[in-house]
Design a protein around this motif. Structure first.
Motif: not given
Length: 204
Positions: A194-200, A57-59, A93-96
């Motif tokens: 409403t919304g979202y949770v974001e994890v990297i 993976s790209t980091q 860190y990598g993909d979001r």
């Protein structure tokens, strides 16, 4: 730390130091003047995002120059260079990943890294009377109303709350934090809006 008059040692917390990386390369310039221009660029202040691709993976990590640059001319147009970089945050860190949130509907947040990740939750208006985020570490509750188009972002690395881009952590009445562990799903839900949770993807 060794145990006194006993076998073994105390099980103390361990922390990761800043990441130090040395980047090396060759420089082939069109002219001797261009090589000196490149040397001036390389020896100036340097900070930004260091990204590695091509092996799995790209980091990436945020880095800045840590010491002097070694610039060695070989010919009038060829040189080698070496730059020591320091990443104050040792994580890579990598993909979001984002997971949409609706009132009182739990979602499972997940990432593909090998280290605990600190998520960010965004809650969008309209809503009245504040909101609560329920997560594996407990509750995060904030007061206040949100009009249509309004939003708040909660960074679970720090517990800080930003309302429409401004720090309004004074609205927070309870701030239990949590991390998304590698290989585990974290159940997250919001009480309103409403919304979202974001994890990297997070690596060490």
């Amino acid at each position: 730390m060794d145990r006194e008059n006993s076998d073994g040692e105390y099980d103390l917390p361990t922390y990761n130091a800043a990441r130090v990386v040395t980047v090396t390369g060759n420089l082939q310039a069109r002219s001797h003047m261009d090589m000196h221009e490149a040397m001036n660029f390389l020896t100036g202040p340097m900070r930004g995002r260091l990204q590695v691709s091509g092996h799995s993976s790209t980091q990436w990590a945020d880095a800045k120059r840590n010491a002097g640059v070694k610039f060695t001319p070989i010919t009038d147009t060829l040189a080698t260079w070496q730059v020591p970089l320091r990443c104050p945050d040792p994580a890579k860190y990598g993909d979001r990943h984002t997971y949409d949130l609706a009132p009182n509907v739990a979602v499972s947040a997940f990432h593909r890294g090998n280290y605990a990740a600190s998520p960010v939750v965004q809650v969008n208006g309209p809503l009245v009377g504040g909101f609560t985020i329920t997560h594996p570490g407990g509750l995060y509750t904030a007061l206040g109303d949100l009009g249509a188009g309004g939003w708040v972002r909660v960074d679970f690395a720090t517990g800080r709350l930003r309302l429409n881009g401004n720090d309004r952590s004074d609205l927070v009445t309870r701030a239990d934090l949590f991390k998304v562990l590698p290989g585990n799903n974290a159940s997250v839900k919001i009480s309103k809006g409403t919304g979202y949770v974001e994890v990297i993807d997070t690596y060490m």
